[in-house]
Design an enzyme around this catalytic site. Structure first.
Site, PDB file in Angstrom:
ATOM      1  N   LYS A  22       0.598  -1.166  -0.073  1.00  0.00           N
ATOM      2  CA  LYS A  22      -0.060  -0.207  -0.078  1.00  0.00           C
ATOM      3  C   LYS A  22       0.881   1.225  -0.090  1.00  0.00           C
ATOM      4  CE  LYS A  22      -1.681   1.597   3.928  1.00  0.00           C
ATOM      5  NZ  LYS A  22      -1.413   3.020   4.245  1.00  0.00           N
ATOM      6  N   ASN A  23       1.925   1.279   1.044  1.00  0.00           N
ATOM      7  CA  ASN A  23       2.755   2.560   0.947  1.00  0.00           C
ATOM      8  C   ASN A  23       3.776   2.562  -0.185  1.00  0.00           C
ATOM      9  OD1 ASN A  23       1.087   3.063   3.069  1.00  0.00           O
ATOM     10  ND2 ASN A  23       2.601   2.644   4.810  1.00  0.00           N
ATOM     11  N   ARG A  92      -4.906  11.083   4.357  1.00  0.00           N
ATOM     12  CA  ARG A  92      -4.000  12.047   4.575  1.00  0.00           C
ATOM     13  C   ARG A  92      -2.826  11.681   3.420  1.00  0.00           C
ATOM     14  NH1 ARG A  92      -0.663  11.974   7.254  1.00  0.00           N
ATOM     15  NH2 ARG A  92      -0.653  13.971   8.103  1.00  0.00           N
ATOM     16  N   CYS A 116      -4.996  12.392  12.822  1.00  0.00           N
ATOM     17  CA  CYS A 116      -5.779  11.147  12.686  1.00  0.00           C
ATOM     18  C   CYS A 116      -5.884  10.447  13.728  1.00  0.00           C
ATOM     19  CB  CYS A 116      -5.281  10.329  11.597  1.00  0.00           C
ATOM     20  SG  CYS A 116      -3.783   9.613  11.930  1.00  0.00           S
ATOM     21  N   ARG A 121       0.034  14.600  13.024  1.00  0.00           N
ATOM     22  CA  ARG A 121       0.693  14.109  11.882  1.00  0.00           C
ATOM     23  C   ARG A 121       0.900  15.361  10.843  1.00  0.00           C
ATOM     24  NH1 ARG A 121      -1.442   8.590   9.695  1.00  0.00           N
ATOM     25  NH2 ARG A 121       0.741   8.765   8.531  1.00  0.00           N
ATOM     26  N   PRO A 122       1.607  16.556  11.266  1.00  0.00           N
ATOM     27  CA  PRO A 122       1.548  17.840  10.560  1.00  0.00           C
ATOM     28  C   PRO A 122       2.365  17.370   9.285  1.00  0.00           C
ATOM     29  CG  PRO A 122       3.072  17.989  12.337  1.00  0.00           C
ATOM     30  CD  PRO A 122       2.143  16.544  12.479  1.00  0.00           C
ATOM     31  N   VAL A 123       2.140  18.408   8.202  1.00  0.00           N
ATOM     32  CA  VAL A 123       2.788  18.311   7.016  1.00  0.00           C
ATOM     33  C   VAL A 123       3.916  19.326   6.933  1.00  0.00           C
ATOM     34  CG1 VAL A 123       1.278  16.608   5.920  1.00  0.00           C
ATOM     35  CG2 VAL A 123       1.015  19.478   5.827  1.00  0.00           C
ATOM     36  N   ASP A 124       4.075  20.057   7.899  1.00  0.00           N
ATOM     37  CA  ASP A 124       5.098  21.280   7.775  1.00  0.00           C
ATOM     38  C   ASP A 124       6.468  21.038   7.045  1.00  0.00           C
ATOM     39  OD1 ASP A 124       5.391  19.593  10.364  1.00  0.00           O
ATOM     40  OD2 ASP A 124       7.133  21.010  10.392  1.00  0.00           O
ATOM     41  N   LEU A 125       7.223  19.760   7.168  1.00  0.00           N
ATOM     42  CA  LEU A 125       8.252  19.519   6.467  1.00  0.00           C
ATOM     43  C   LEU A 125       7.950  19.362   4.933  1.00  0.00           C
ATOM     44  CD1 LEU A 125       9.742  16.992   8.947  1.00  0.00           C
ATOM     45  CD2 LEU A 125      10.058  19.533   8.883  1.00  0.00           C
ATOM     46  N   ASP A 304       4.906   0.755  11.902  1.00  0.00           N
ATOM     47  CA  ASP A 304       3.527   0.139  11.602  1.00  0.00           C
ATOM     48  C   ASP A 304       3.386  -1.414  12.208  1.00  0.00           C
ATOM     49  OD1 ASP A 304       3.471   1.802   8.372  1.00  0.00           O
ATOM     50  OD2 ASP A 304       2.973   2.335  10.436  1.00  0.00           O
ATOM     51  N   ILE A 326       7.525   7.081  17.139  1.00  0.00           N
ATOM     52  CA  ILE A 326       7.306   7.894  16.094  1.00  0.00           C
ATOM     53  C   ILE A 326       6.084   8.713  16.123  1.00  0.00           C
ATOM     54  CG2 ILE A 326       6.578   7.714  13.413  1.00  0.00           C
ATOM     55  CD1 ILE A 326       9.531   6.880  14.117  1.00  0.00           C
ATOM     56  N   ARG A 396      -8.688  -0.554   4.661  1.00  0.00           N
ATOM     57  CA  ARG A 396      -7.915   0.580   3.955  1.00  0.00           C
ATOM     58  C   ARG A 396      -6.540  -0.037   3.589  1.00  0.00           C
ATOM     59  NH1 ARG A 396      -7.485   5.933   7.007  1.00  0.00           N
ATOM     60  NH2 ARG A 396      -5.864   6.301   5.078  1.00  0.00           N
TER      61      ARG A 396
HETATM   62  C1  EPZ Z   1       4.363   6.984   6.387  1.00  0.00           C
HETATM   63  O1  EPZ Z   1       3.314   7.973   6.953  1.00  0.00           O
HETATM   64  C2  EPZ Z   1       3.064   5.809   6.314  1.00  0.00           C
HETATM   65  N1  EPZ Z   1       2.259   5.887   5.556  1.00  0.00           N
HETATM   66  C3  EPZ Z   1       2.707   5.532   7.720  1.00  0.00           C
HETATM   67  O2  EPZ Z   1       2.053   4.257   7.432  1.00  0.00           O
HETATM   68  C4  EPZ Z   1       3.935   5.138   8.459  1.00  0.00           C
HETATM   69  O3  EPZ Z   1       3.506   4.665   9.978  1.00  0.00           O
HETATM   70  C5  EPZ Z   1       4.812   6.388   8.632  1.00  0.00           C
HETATM   71  O4  EPZ Z   1       5.242   6.697   7.378  1.00  0.00           O
HETATM   72  C6  EPZ Z   1       6.101   6.189   9.615  1.00  0.00           C
HETATM   73  O5  EPZ Z   1       6.831   5.189   8.959  1.00  0.00           O
HETATM   74  C7  EPZ Z   1       2.467   6.038   4.201  1.00  0.00           C
HETATM   75  O6  EPZ Z   1       3.555   5.697   3.631  1.00  0.00           O
HETATM   76  C8  EPZ Z   1       1.228   6.548   3.176  1.00  0.00           C
HETATM   77  P1  EPZ Z   1       6.175  10.479   8.532  1.00  0.00           P
HETATM   78  P2  EPZ Z   1       3.909   9.632   6.986  1.00  0.00           P
HETATM   79  O7  EPZ Z   1       5.899  11.678   7.835  1.00  0.00           O
HETATM   80  O8  EPZ Z   1       4.890   9.614   6.066  1.00  0.00           O
HETATM   81  C9  EPZ Z   1       6.463  13.811  11.952  1.00  0.00           C
HETATM   82  C10 EPZ Z   1       0.326   2.779   7.707  1.00  0.00           C
HETATM   83  O9  EPZ Z   1      -0.365   2.382   8.814  1.00  0.00           O
HETATM   84  N2  EPZ Z   1       6.036  14.758  10.968  1.00  0.00           N
HETATM   85  O10 EPZ Z   1       7.002   9.467   8.186  1.00  0.00           O
HETATM   86  O11 EPZ Z   1       2.767  10.494   7.219  1.00  0.00           O
HETATM   87  C11 EPZ Z   1       4.973  12.890  12.120  1.00  0.00           C
HETATM   88  O12 EPZ Z   1       4.080  13.493  12.912  1.00  0.00           O
HETATM   89  C12 EPZ Z   1       0.644   4.474   7.869  1.00  0.00           C
HETATM   90  O13 EPZ Z   1       0.196   2.331   6.761  1.00  0.00           O
HETATM   91  C13 EPZ Z   1       6.158  16.055  11.135  1.00  0.00           C
HETATM   92  O14 EPZ Z   1       6.173  16.555  12.328  1.00  0.00           O
HETATM   93  O15 EPZ Z   1       4.798   9.636   8.477  1.00  0.00           O
HETATM   94  C14 EPZ Z   1       5.518  11.709  12.798  1.00  0.00           C
HETATM   95  O16 EPZ Z   1       5.797  11.912  14.136  1.00  0.00           O
HETATM   96  C15 EPZ Z   1       0.301   4.903   9.275  1.00  0.00           C
HETATM   97  N3  EPZ Z   1       6.103  16.971  10.004  1.00  0.00           N
HETATM   98  C16 EPZ Z   1       7.054  11.738  12.106  1.00  0.00           C
HETATM   99  O17 EPZ Z   1       7.196  12.765  11.362  1.00  0.00           O
HETATM  100  C17 EPZ Z   1       5.912  16.629   8.688  1.00  0.00           C
HETATM  101  O18 EPZ Z   1       5.721  17.278   7.676  1.00  0.00           O
HETATM  102  C18 EPZ Z   1       7.101  10.528  10.880  1.00  0.00           C
HETATM  103  O19 EPZ Z   1       6.048  10.842  10.169  1.00  0.00           O
HETATM  104  C19 EPZ Z   1       5.850  15.373   8.465  1.00  0.00           C
HETATM  105  C20 EPZ Z   1       6.115  14.409   9.485  1.00  0.00           C
END
Ligand code: EPZ
Length: 417
Positions: A22-23, A92, A116, A121-125, A304, A326, A396
């Site tokens: 999926k990912n 998301r 969620c 889960r911000p997207v600031d980065l 995960d 995480i 999902r």
């Molecule tokens: C991906 O989510 C996966 N989803 C998630 O899988 C997985 O749990 C996660 O990576 C960690 O491995 C997909 O690939 C579609 P991150 P993602 O950005 O990219 C913080 C599942 O069950 N962060 O790596 O959204 C964030 O809050 C899902 O299949 C910021 O602060 O996760 C978290 O604490 C759930 N700002 C950490 O970084 C940002 O701009 C890692 O998040 C982005 C992230």
């Protein structure tokens, strides 16, 4: 809303085919926006998140044909660079259209994903990286509005390791002017799978799978045909289920090298594993031993898989610590596991799980994708009947899960609701 009815007890025996990841599929679908040529994806899993993404892309004007198995996408007539709230709120990962839209069309309006169940889960980065590449970004009525004449290569240091952040910026950089270097990049195999497809499309990428990825922008990209990698989390989920219930199962169409940290923990729990080129056989006699888990970015133990190992630890010999580093709220399954009689004490982001010989079936509520899988596993081990509600969460991310488990001898049925 559909439910699962599960009769616990009994080992899992037989063979199960692992689906495409999926990912990996989600960013690959969004990569279709980077070219006017045809992108053909094979081994696509049949999941709600996949159909949601296909629907989002089609709304923009991408021609999408096919469905589970093989999907063909052609973004030669995109007329709408918008990802609306009603779609983004259900998934998301829709944020993954942002980088490709700005890179190819110079503009995008993407609803700001809400939080969620597992965290804010911000997207600031994602946004900071695009701004470093020259995009003008404003937040207007809950939407991210991004504009750029032409993105320019930049050096981007990711304050946190972000999987979709790395993927979004890597996709955007393929069409930027000049060189982009992403430092502290995510090393997940899904990032590598995306990079491999982008390179087939003509992108110049080095270092995918390491923490420094260098992308030399090009004027345009071709199409390609790409088979999606196996789902390492589905693989891990079935392996842990056998470790919890006991039995002997052969997983096919998978890749052991994608989940070393998980395999090490399963061996520590007492499972015997035989690794083939695209198979994994697991044998578990009797109760597993409790194992300590600490989640971290790849190649360390994946977040995960945390809920699934917690379910295994609830019936293991001994006690163990599970630390989630995480996400700030990824213990939603604990309350539900306690309803089965599990003994779990939480202190901040750490849970102490005391294994017990027997859980009792109960009615449970799924809260998020991986928590749902942990409840399913625990119900398979518990004595008596369990009902799991709100299983749309599990649909999902797990293809045909009840039939796959039933094929291994599990007594599980879907009750349409
Ligand atoms: C991906 O989510 C996966 N989803 C998630 O899988 C997985 O749990 C996660 O990576 C960690 O491995 C997909 O690939 C579609 P991150 P993602 O950005 O990219 C913080 C599942 O069950 N962060 O790596 O959204 C964030 O809050 C899902 O299949 C910021 O602060 O996760 C978290 O604490 C759930 N700002 C950490 O970084 C940002 O701009 C890692 O998040 C982005 C992230």
């Amino acid at each position: 809303m559909d439910k699962f009815r599960i009769q616990g007890g009994g080992p899992l025996e037989g063979q199960v085919r692992i689906s495409g990841a999926k990912n990996a599929a989600l960013p690959l679908l969004c990569a279709s926006l980077l070219t006017e040529k045809s992108l053909v994806l094979e081994n696509v899993p049949s999941l709600r998140d996949i159909s949601t993404t296909a629907h989002l892309l089609a709304q923009m004007g991408v021609e999408v044909s096919g469905n589970a198995g093989l999907i063909e996408l052609k973004a030669s007539r995109v007329h709408d660079c918008v990802a609306p709230y009603d779609l983004v709120k259900t998934m998301r990962a829709s944020i993954l259209v942002l980088g490709p839209l700005v890179a190819r069309f110079g503009e995008a309006r993407v609803s700001l994903p809400g939080g969620c169940a597992i965290g804010s889960r911000p997207v600031d980065l994602h946004l900071k990286g695009l701004q470093l590449m020259g995009a003008k970004i404003s937040i207007e009525h809950g939407d991210i509005h991004a504009r750029a004449e032409k993105l320019k290569g930049a050096r981007i240091f990711m304050d946190l390791v972000s999987v979709t952040g790395t993927e979004n910026l890597m996709m955007a950089a393929t069409l930027a002017q000049g060189v982009t270097v992403i430092e502290n990049a995510a090393r997940e195999p899904e990032v590598v799978d995306l990079a491999e497809a982008l390179m087939k499309m003509g992108a110049h990428i080095e270092g995918a799978g390491t923490d420094v990825i260098t992308i030399q922008g090009v004027d345009s990209l071709e199409g390609c045909r790409h088979a999606i990698m196996p789902d390492r989390i589905e693989t891990g989920t079935f392996l842990v289920a056998v470790a919890a219930t006991g039995g002997k199962v052969l997983l096919t169409h998978t890749k052991a090298g994608l989940l070393d940290a998980v395999i090490d923990k399963l061996k520590e729990a007492g499972a015997v594993l035989s690794l083939g080129s695209d198979t994994i056989e697991i044998v578990q006699d009797g109760r597993p031993k409790a194992v300590n888990i600490r989640t971290a970015p790849y190649p360390a133990f994946p977040t995960d898989m945390q809920a699934q190992f917690m379910a295994m630890n609830t019936v293991a010999q001994g006690s163990a610590l599970i630390t989630e580093t995480i996400f700030e709220n990824r213990f939603m399954h604990v309350q539900e596991l306690r309803r089965l009689g599990a003994r779990i004490d939480i202190e901040g982001n750490t849970a102490m799980v005391h294994g017990c010989a027997q859980l009792q079936g109960a009615t449970l509520m799924a809260t998020d994708l991986r928590a749902s899988a942990s409840l399913l596993m625990a119900a398979l081990v518990a004595s008596g009947e369990s009902i799991i509600e709100r299983i749309y969460h599990i649909d999902r991310g797990y293809e045909d899960i009840e039939h796959k488990f039933a094929g291994l001898g599990a007594k599980i049925e879907r009750i349409p609701g």
